[in-house]
Design a protein around this motif. Structure first.
Motif, mmCIF file in Angstrom:
data_model
loop_
_atom_site.group_PDB
_atom_site.id
_atom_site.type_symbol
_atom_site.label_atom_id
_atom_site.label_comp_id
_atom_site.label_asym_id
_atom_site.label_seq_id
_atom_site.Cartn_x
_atom_site.Cartn_y
_atom_site.Cartn_z
ATOM 1 N N SER A 389 13.723 18.219 31.969
ATOM 2 C CA SER A 389 13.881 16.953 32.689
ATOM 3 C C SER A 389 14.751 17.133 33.931
ATOM 4 O O SER A 389 15.378 18.181 34.125
ATOM 5 C CB SER A 389 14.515 15.908 31.760
ATOM 6 N N SER A 411 9.260 17.018 32.617
ATOM 7 C CA SER A 411 8.911 15.972 31.659
ATOM 8 C C SER A 411 10.104 15.056 31.429
ATOM 9 O O SER A 411 11.156 15.191 32.057
ATOM 10 C CB SER A 411 8.457 16.613 30.340
ATOM 11 N N SER A 413 12.036 11.187 30.969
ATOM 12 C CA SER A 413 12.235 10.053 31.874
ATOM 13 C C SER A 413 13.038 10.480 33.086
ATOM 14 O O SER A 413 13.944 11.327 32.985
ATOM 15 C CB SER A 413 12.967 8.926 31.145
ATOM 16 N N THR A 435 7.487 10.726 31.870
ATOM 17 C CA THR A 435 7.177 9.519 31.103
ATOM 18 C C THR A 435 8.185 8.437 31.466
ATOM 19 O O THR A 435 9.028 8.623 32.350
ATOM 20 C CB THR A 435 7.240 9.820 29.587
ATOM 21 N N ASN A 456 1.101 11.533 36.428
ATOM 22 C CA ASN A 456 2.115 11.722 35.400
ATOM 23 C C ASN A 456 1.746 10.840 34.213
ATOM 24 O O ASN A 456 0.574 10.485 34.045
ATOM 25 C CB ASN A 456 3.506 11.381 35.944
ATOM 26 N N GLN A 457 2.725 10.468 33.429
ATOM 27 C CA GLN A 457 2.497 9.576 32.291
ATOM 28 C C GLN A 457 3.445 8.379 32.360
ATOM 29 O O GLN A 457 3.909 7.879 31.349
ATOM 30 C CB GLN A 457 2.691 10.351 30.976
ATOM 31 N N PHE A 458 3.765 7.959 33.595
ATOM 32 C CA PHE A 458 4.621 6.789 33.757
ATOM 33 C C PHE A 458 3.934 5.567 33.146
ATOM 34 O O PHE A 458 2.707 5.388 33.282
ATOM 35 C CB PHE A 458 4.911 6.539 35.238
ATOM 36 N N ASN A 459 4.740 4.721 32.519
ATOM 37 C CA ASN A 459 4.183 3.538 31.878
ATOM 38 C C ASN A 459 5.056 2.327 32.194
ATOM 39 O O ASN A 459 5.992 2.416 32.992
ATOM 40 C CB ASN A 459 4.050 3.745 30.367
ATOM 41 N N ASN A 480 -1.600 7.306 36.222
ATOM 42 C CA ASN A 480 -0.518 7.098 35.269
ATOM 43 C C ASN A 480 -0.969 6.096 34.212
ATOM 44 O O ASN A 480 -2.173 5.857 34.039
ATOM 45 C CB ASN A 480 0.741 6.621 35.990
ATOM 46 N N GLU A 481 -0.018 5.501 33.531
ATOM 47 C CA GLU A 481 -0.311 4.500 32.508
ATOM 48 C C GLU A 481 0.411 3.199 32.828
ATOM 49 O O GLU A 481 0.846 2.471 31.933
ATOM 50 C CB GLU A 481 0.109 5.035 31.133
#
Length: 988
Positions: A389, A411, A413, A435, A456-459, A480-481
């Motif tokens: 991170s 990876s 946050s 994330t 990425n996998q930002f939500n 992303n999400e």
């Protein structure tokens, strides 16, 4: 009374003759020079001595002239040889004038000269061999002229010379080995010439040499090992040449050297060992070569301030010892094959400011101590394999301004405070495994211009606080999400030019009040769950040319206002739209733009698949009418053939038989709509390459048509034999899609005529408008916007096109303005595709460009790279600031650049600014002027890249007026008045 008058008349000639002999020599020199600025007005022949005249210094005892300094005086004419008759003259400076003759052999009669400064004039011809007769000479500066031929071999006879500066001329041939005989020499500057020769080994004999500057001198072959004998050398610059072979190990003997510049050559092999001997070395730049191997551990223990080794073939790891360098503030190792982990102590023992390790094979975590001293500004780690991170404490690194971490394996946050760093203008986190959500603390990122977090996998939802980022130009969050709705606050992003939130999980509708997005060029919201109507306001976005709303749940009718847009891409497919398709788009070429909308099936044939019943009915209809149809086809075919033949014959007689038609965008017209309108009454411009016509199409749209061919085309070909303008325009513009590059709709090539069809720009060219009676329409905000638009267009050519494109004819007349004064770069007839911007320069067979805009080194050497465009763009900035032409009779033999510099030398900044501009913008105008002066630096290496120019202009636009200058009259952090002479000089 009569006697008194008679005495006055008789005595008056005696007063004029009272001037001493030295004064008369000076008056003779004055008579031979043109003095447009009256710099010599104090030279009064009625004085008894010249010691109080401007530029004159006399001995306090003998009252003889010992020094003459007439630099920066705009004097013109031949060299005033009468000055050599001043018996005590020891220092003569005529630098930065327009002395336009050869240097006479009689200069050898200036026997007592110890200093001769003639830099930045217009001297031509060879350098006289007999200058060595000036046996007392210690300084000889002839830089920045047009001297040609060889350096005289006789120069080896100088016995007291300490400074020899010949840079920025047209000198060729070999560098005389005899220069190694000048044992007194401390500074040797021969850069920016065209020697095409090896470096002589004899230069190693210059035991007192402190500065050796041979940059951009067409040097070839190896670096002489003898340079290791220069025990007093402080600065060594051999950059921008064609040097080959290894870096000699003997250079490690230079224990006094502070700076070594070897970048942009073809050096190979490994870095030499024993570099720890160079205990004073603070800057080492061997980038852009073909080096291999690893970084020697001992190099890392030196008191380095800057280490640049990018674009080589270095392999291995970064030694832990590099962290022991307390003065290291710049570490750039990008474009190599380095691997392993970054030493964990990096940054803890030094005030590290710039770190660029991109395009390597690094792995592991980002060290926590990079910003230990609170000075880190650039953190660039793109295209590696870093994992883990982002360190939490980097959120406290308030100094950060540029963060690029894309294409790694990072990876977790992103730290909350990291989102809100106040000085970051570029935050690039794309193509990782991040994330979590975007923190509301992003509201603290007041300077953020570019936010790239895609793939990425930002939500979570996009926070409302993002609407407070008034400087935001680009937000790419695709792949992303992200969920929730698009915040209504985003309509406040007035500067936004790209918004890509495609491939997320967004819901709700598009904000209704988006008409504030006046700069938006690209809007992509595809592959979400958005619904509701498409807002009518999208049709009011003046520069939008990319609109993708596909694969959502939009319903209702397509706004008719979309016809106001000039789109390169439109995709509304796979939604729930219904009603009529706007007439402009109800054509076969747009069929894919509307597929997957059952409610639109009736407007474009074949848009939706037919049902079985309709197919059956269709077959019955076809069978029932097939014979009738065949008869109609026959009759129509005969009629069509007759009229087509008549039309073809008519056009052939007109000499414009269409042979090849190509379109580069979706267009609704053909070549025949164009040809009939090429009449003299429709001509709106003409030049060396042809005429330009304004054509009104049948649907009321306007296009501009450039016709190449005939006598005009022949004239152009004679001027530019190395380039076919038609092919250059088609090759360049046919594949470019950018809001600040003029659109080439289509082209047509015939036997004797070539047509290029462009978008029509109603406000014409910047040059025509700025320098006409309508110049008052261009207030300062408009001029600033034009400068930024043009800079973004050129930046796209230099940095985003592969391979890069150099325009070669940047000028205000090639910057076109649409109805809202948005700027487009145009006219690519002499553009050149180069293999890698920054990797040297390509030689041209003839100078391309326009008077007043041509970079000095281009005119001298015919070598072209992106730096030539940057100089020309700098001239355009000066035009916008001053309102003056690039060449004007008022300047005498100078151009706009030299006029600005000379005016600033006189501390008269306000005189430079166009009086038509509102004085309330003065501070911002000063800053833009500073950027223009950076771009027109005499040395190409000192000019910023176009990408940097865009950033500088954006920063000017984003900052508050109170922060634009530190005090009244100071131009900018990038330019100060004291720098004017140094910026102008090639090397003084």
């Amino acid at each position: 009374m009569l006697v008194f008058i008679l005495l006055v008349v008789l005595l008056q000639p005696l007063n004029t003759l009272s001037l001493n002999q030295e004064g008369r020599f000076l008056q003779q020199a004055k008579l031979g020079l043109s003095d447009p600025t009256e710099s010599l007005s104090s030279w009064d022949p009625r004085d008894d001595t010249p010691c109080n005249w401007q530029g004159i210094t006399c001995d306090s005892v003998t009252h003889r002239v010992t020094s003459l300094d007439l630099s920066n005086s705009q004097l013109a004419g031949p060299f005033p040889i009468s000055l050599c008759r001043l018996p005590s003259l020891s220092s003569l400076s005529l630098s930065n004038n327009n002395i336009n003759s050869s240097l006479p052999n009689d200069i050898s009669t200036c026997q007592n000269l110890t200093e001769l400064y003639l830099s930045d004039n217009l001297f031509v011809g060879p350098i006289p061999d007999n200058l060595t007769q000036l046996s007392n000479l210690r300084v000889l500066n002839l830089a920045g002229n047009n001297f040609s031929g060889n350096i005289p071999a006789s120069f080896g006879a100088f016995r007291r010379l300490e400074t020899l500066t010949l840079s920025g001329n047209l000198l060729g041939g070999e560098i005389p080995p005899s220069l190694g005989n000048i044992s007194s020499l401390k500074k040797l500057e021969l850069g920016y010439n065209t020697f095409s020769t090896h470096m002589p080994n004899q230069l190693g004999n210059l035991s007192n040499l402190e500065d050796l500057w041979l940059s951009n001198a067409d040097l070839v072959g190896p670096i002489p090992a003898s340079l290791g004998l220069l025990g007093r050398l402080v600065n060594l610059d051999l950059s921008l040449n064609g040097l080959t072979g290894p870096i000699p190990g003997s250079l490690t003997e230079l224990d006094s050297v502070v700076q070594i510049e070897l970048y942009n050559n073809s050096l190979s092999g490994e870095l030499p060992s024993n570099m720890s001997r160079m205990t004073n070395l603070r800057r080492f730049d061997a980038s852009m070569n073909e080096l291999s191997g690893t970084i020697p551990t001992e190099l890392c223990g030196l008191p380095l301030e800057s280490l640049n080794l990018f674009e080589n073939r270095l392999q291995g790891t970064i030694p832990e010892a590099i962290t022991r360098s307390p003065n290291l503030y710049e570490l750039k190792l990008f474009n190599n094959k380095l691997s392993g982990e970054i030493p964990s102590e990096l940054g803890k023992n030094s005030g590290l400011q710039w770190l660029d390790l991109s395009y390597n094979e690094f792995k592991g975590e980002i060290p926590k101590g990079l910003c230990e001293k609170g000075k880190l500004e650039d953190l660039i780690l793109i295209y590696n394999s870093f994992s883990g991170s982002i360190p939490e404490n980097l959120g406290d690194c308030q100094s950060l301004s540029r963060v690029r971490l894309r294409d790694n394996k990072l990876s977790g946050s992103v730290p909350e405070k990291f989102w809100g760093l106040p000085h970051v203008y570029l935050l690039e986190l794309s193509d990782n495994l991040f994330t979590g959500g975007i923190s509301p603390m992003i509201s603290g990122a007041h300077n953020l211009s570019i936010l790239l977090i895609s793939k990425n996998q930002f939500n979570g939802s996009i926070p409302d606080e993002i609407g407070t980022l008034s400087n935001l130009l680009e937000f790419s969050g695709n792949g992303n999400e992200l969920g929730g709705s698009i915040p209504e606050t985003m309509v406040n992003l007035r500067q936004l030019n790209k918004l890509d939130l495609s491939h997320n999980e967004l819901s709700g509708g598009i904000p209704l009040r988006i008409q504030g997005w006046q700069n938006l060029n690209e809007l992509s919201l595809a592959n979400n769950s958005l619904s509701g109507d498409i807002p009518d306001a999208i049709g009011s976005l003046p520069v939008l040319n990319y609109l993708d709303l596909s694969t959502n749940y939009f319903s209702g009718e397509i706004p008719i206002e979309l016809q106001n847009l000039k789109l390169n891409l439109l995709n509304l497919s796979n939604n729930k739209l219904s009603g009529e398709i706007p007439p402009l788009y109800a054509k076969e070429i747009y069929r894919k733009s509307f597929m997957g909308n059952p409610g639109l099936c009736g407007d474009i044939p074949g848009l939706c698949p037919e049902t079985g019943q309709s197919k059956h009915q269709g077959h019955l209809w076809i069978i029932g009418s097939i014979f009738i149809f065949a008869g109609v086809v026959f009759v129509v075919g005969v009629a069509w053939f007759y009229f087509a033949y008549q039309n073809f014959d008519k056009k052939t007689k007109k000499g414009i038989a269409i042979s090849k038609w190509r379109s580069f965008h979706k267009i609704g017209f053909s070549e025949y709509d164009i040809v009939d309108c090429l009449k003299e009454e429709n001509v709106i411009g003409s030049g060396a390459s042809g005429k330009v016509y304004k054509v009104v199409l049948g649907n009321g749209e306007l296009v501009a048509v450039k016709k190449l061919g005939g006598d005009t085309g022949k004239d152009y070909a004679s001027v530019h034999p190395d380039r076919d303008e038609f092919e250059a325009e088609v090759e360049t513009l046919g594949k470019i899609r950018h809001k600040n590059i003029v659109r080439l709709w289509s082209c047509c090539k015939t036997g004797d005529c070539k047509l290029l069809v462009y978008e029509y720009m109603p406000n014409g060219s910047l040059g025509d408008l700025l320098h006409s009676s309508k110049g008052g329409l261009l207030d300062w905000p408009t001029r600033y916007k034009i400068a930024l638009d043009a800079a973004e267009g050129l930046s796209y050519l230099h940095h985003d096109c592969v391979p890069a494109i150099v325009h070669r004819d940047v000028k205000s007349n090639n910057i076109l303005l649409d109805g809202e004064f948005n700027a487009r770069v145009a006219d690519f007839g002499v553009a050149k595709i180069v293999q890698g911007a920054g990797k040297g320069a390509e030689s041209m067979s003839v100078i391309a460009g326009s008077c007043g805009y041509i970079a000095p080194e281009y005119a001298y050497t015919l070598r072209v790279n992106e730096k030539s465009d940057i100089y020309s763009f700098g001239v355009v900035i000066l035009e916008l600031v001053t309102g003056r032409l690039p060449v004007d009779p008022e300047f005498g033999e100078k151009d706009l650049v030299k006029w600005v510099y000379s005016t600033l030398d006189q501390k008269d900044i306000d005189h430079v600014i166009d009086p038509k501009l509102d004085s309330s913008y003065k501070d911002v105008i000063y800053r833009v002027l500073g950027i223009g002066l950076l771009c027109t630096s005499a040395l190409p290496i000192n000019r910023p890249s176009m990408r940097k120019v865009v950033i500088l202009l954006q920063e000017v636009g984003a900052e508050n007026k109170s922060n634009s200058v530190k005090k009244d009259g100071e131009l900018s952090p990038y330019f100060h008045e004291d720098d004017a002479s140094s910026q102008r000089s090639v090397m003084e």
